[in-house]
Design a protein around this motif. Structure first.
Motif, PDB file in Angstrom:
ATOM      1  N   UNK A 185      -4.672   7.101   8.666  1.00 43.18           N
ATOM      2  CA  UNK A 185      -3.814   6.334   7.768  1.00 43.18           C
ATOM      3  C   UNK A 185      -2.372   6.363   8.252  1.00 43.18           C
ATOM      4  N   UNK A 186      -1.527   5.618   7.548  1.00 39.13           N
ATOM      5  CA  UNK A 186      -0.099   5.614   7.887  1.00 39.13           C
ATOM      6  C   UNK A 186       0.708   5.229   6.655  1.00 39.13           C
ATOM      7  N   UNK A 187       1.988   5.588   6.690  1.00 41.76           N
ATOM      8  CA  UNK A 187       2.887   5.207   5.604  1.00 41.76           C
ATOM      9  C   UNK A 187       3.368   3.777   5.847  1.00 41.76           C
ATOM     10  N   UNK A 188       3.630   3.056   4.765  1.00 45.09           N
ATOM     11  CA  UNK A 188       4.061   1.661   4.895  1.00 45.09           C
ATOM     12  C   UNK A 188       5.520   1.572   5.358  1.00 45.09           C
ATOM     13  N   UNK A 193       1.883   8.262  11.086  1.00 43.03           N
ATOM     14  CA  UNK A 193       0.440   8.466  10.975  1.00 43.03           C
ATOM     15  C   UNK A 193       0.103   9.769  10.245  1.00 43.03           C
ATOM     16  N   UNK A 194      -1.061   9.763   9.602  1.00 43.99           N
ATOM     17  CA  UNK A 194      -1.588  10.956   8.947  1.00 43.99           C
ATOM     18  C   UNK A 194      -3.088  10.795   8.791  1.00 43.99           C
ATOM     19  N   UNK A 195      -3.737  11.826   8.306  1.00 43.01           N
ATOM     20  CA  UNK A 195      -5.176  11.786   8.051  1.00 43.01           C
ATOM     21  C   UNK A 195      -5.405  11.985   6.553  1.00 43.01           C
ATOM     22  N   UNK A 225       3.486   4.167  -0.238  1.00 43.73           N
ATOM     23  CA  UNK A 225       2.158   3.596  -0.013  1.00 43.73           C
ATOM     24  C   UNK A 225       1.539   4.168   1.264  1.00 43.73           C
ATOM     25  N   UNK A 226       0.268   4.529   1.158  1.00 42.10           N
ATOM     26  CA  UNK A 226      -0.505   4.970   2.319  1.00 42.10           C
ATOM     27  C   UNK A 226      -1.618   3.957   2.557  1.00 42.10           C
ATOM     28  N   UNK A 227      -1.689   3.411   3.786  1.00 36.78           N
ATOM     29  CA  UNK A 227      -2.700   2.404   4.126  1.00 36.78           C
ATOM     30  C   UNK A 227      -3.451   2.850   5.381  1.00 36.78           C
ATOM     31  N   UNK A 228      -4.559   2.168   5.669  1.00 36.67           N
ATOM     32  CA  UNK A 228      -5.297   2.457   6.902  1.00 36.67           C
ATOM     33  C   UNK A 228      -4.439   2.068   8.102  1.00 36.67           C
ATOM     34  N   UNK A 229      -4.530   2.877   9.154  1.00 36.12           N
ATOM     35  CA  UNK A 229      -3.655   2.671  10.312  1.00 36.12           C
ATOM     36  C   UNK A 229      -4.338   1.848  11.399  1.00 36.12           C
ATOM     37  N   UNK A 230      -3.534   1.429  12.345  1.00 40.88           N
ATOM     38  CA  UNK A 230      -4.044   0.618  13.460  1.00 40.88           C
ATOM     39  C   UNK A 230      -4.871   1.444  14.432  1.00 40.88           C
ATOM     40  N   UNK A 231      -4.712   2.783  14.404  1.00 41.59           N
ATOM     41  CA  UNK A 231      -5.452   3.630  15.341  1.00 41.59           C
ATOM     42  C   UNK A 231      -6.777   4.108  14.750  1.00 41.59           C
ATOM     43  N   UNK A 235     -11.897   1.806  10.422  1.00 38.84           N
ATOM     44  CA  UNK A 235     -11.306   1.118   9.273  1.00 38.84           C
ATOM     45  C   UNK A 235     -10.307   0.059   9.730  1.00 38.84           C
ATOM     46  N   UNK A 236     -10.399  -1.113   9.117  1.00 37.82           N
ATOM     47  CA  UNK A 236      -9.481  -2.202   9.424  1.00 37.82           C
ATOM     48  C   UNK A 236      -8.064  -1.829   9.001  1.00 37.82           C
ATOM     49  N   UNK A 237      -7.090  -2.343   9.714  1.00 39.89           N
ATOM     50  CA  UNK A 237      -5.688  -1.972   9.482  1.00 39.89           C
ATOM     51  C   UNK A 237      -5.146  -2.553   8.169  1.00 39.89           C
ATOM     52  N   UNK A 238      -4.325  -1.738   7.485  1.00 41.57           N
ATOM     53  CA  UNK A 238      -3.526  -2.226   6.372  1.00 41.57           C
ATOM     54  C   UNK A 238      -4.188  -2.254   5.003  1.00 41.57           C
ATOM     55  N   UNK A 239      -5.346  -1.635   4.868  1.00 40.27           N
ATOM     56  CA  UNK A 239      -5.999  -1.596   3.551  1.00 40.27           C
ATOM     57  C   UNK A 239      -5.405  -0.435   2.751  1.00 40.27           C
ATOM     58  N   UNK A 240      -4.975  -0.728   1.550  1.00 40.49           N
ATOM     59  CA  UNK A 240      -4.322   0.288   0.717  1.00 40.49           C
ATOM     60  C   UNK A 240      -5.288   1.424   0.373  1.00 40.49           C
TER      61      UNK A 240
END
Length: 285
Positions: A185-188, A193-195, A225-231, A235-240
């Motif tokens: 995941x990642x912060x908006x 990045x984080x897990x 906001x924490x969303x799915x990350x590009x890495x 999981x597809x990127x940017x899902x809340x």
């Protein structure tokens, strides 16, 4: 020795005697032209109280009959009213369920519009694991509907989990609250990045855990906001995923750990959307 006679006159005997006396007096009046006034006085003294008693008894019986009739009518009316109340209660329950279902479907529609760039299929949850939380569950869509392993599942306002097993007309979903789940995941605001890791003990408090967050400038605050990350691998990127509720620095002074409030109510799931596009397929394209 004289025999003693017990005289025990019953009420019916007294009545007969009084009738005979009255008849006799009437005959004497007509036959001997006996003055009528004394007879009237005797009749008034003997018969009128008796007649009044009969009238009172009749009035009382009439009152009781009316009372019984009124009670029966009230009982019938009460049954009708109770039946109407039951009917209205049932109708109200149906309307409440319909309103609740409509509200859920509206939220699902809004979520569909929010991620309109992806093709999706709606599914209903038909089974779940034991316990209060939907950590793993089964949906009524399968390979016949285009469902594949590793497809992302969303509901509420964001990410629910990922498809782990598929049948012809069913599929199993592991949600992000499951103990075995880890989401990149990642912060908006900073894209740090984080897990996000599942923890069923934490979800009892309505929270998820995130770890390994890099935040040197202390920019991440509660509500982030924490969303799915590009890495993320699957999981597809940017899902809340959720919103930061607590954050603290790790002992190594390099990363931070905390909790977040998930964007999905994992205790009351009923319908979900399955994104038909997979991360691996999208990257290959």
């Amino acid at each position: 020795m004289k025999n003693k006679h017990d005289w025990n006159l019953k009420s019916k005997h007294i009545l007969v005697i009084m009738v005979l006396v009255c008849v006799s007096l009437m005959l004497l009046t007509f036959a001997a032209k006996f003055p009528a006034n004394p007879v009237r006085q005797v009749a008034g003294f003997a018969i009128v109280p008796f007649q009044n008693g009969l009238n009172k008894v009749g009035t009382a019986l009439d009152g009781l009959t009316s009372g019984f009739r009124s009670k029966n009518e009230l009982v019938k009316e009460n049954k009708k009213l109770q039946a109407k109340v039951d009917e209205l209660t049932t109708e109200n329950s149906r309307l409440t369920q319909s309103i609740t279902e409509l509200d859920r479907l509206q939220k699902l529609y809004q979520l569909d519009q929010q991620y309109s760039e992806y093709d999706k299929v709606a599914a209903e949850i038909i089974a779940k694991n034991s316990g209060n939380w939907y950590s793993t569950f089964t949906i009524n869509r399968g390979s016949e509907d285009g469902i594949l392993v590793d497809q992302n599942v969303i509901a509420g306002s964001g990410l629910v989990g990922i498809v782990t097993e598929v049948g012809k007309h069913w599929a199993t979903v592991r949600s992000i609250i499951d103990d075995t789940s880890n989401v990149s995941a990642m912060t908006v605001s900073t894209s740090a990045n984080c897990i996000v890791s599942g923890d069923l003990r934490l979800i009892d408090e309505g929270k998820l855990q995130f770890i390994h967050l890099k935040d040197d400038d202390d920019k991440i605050q509660e509500g982030e906001k924490i969303v799915t990350s590009s890495v993320s691998e699957k999981f597809l990127k940017g899902i809340l995923i959720g919103y930061v509720s607590e954050i603290q620095e790790d002992p190594n002074n390099l990363t931070k750990t905390g909790t977040l409030t998930p964007a999905v109510d994992f205790q009351h799931l009923q319908e979900v959307l399955v994104i038909l596009e997979r991360k691996q397929t999208k990257e290959a394209e």
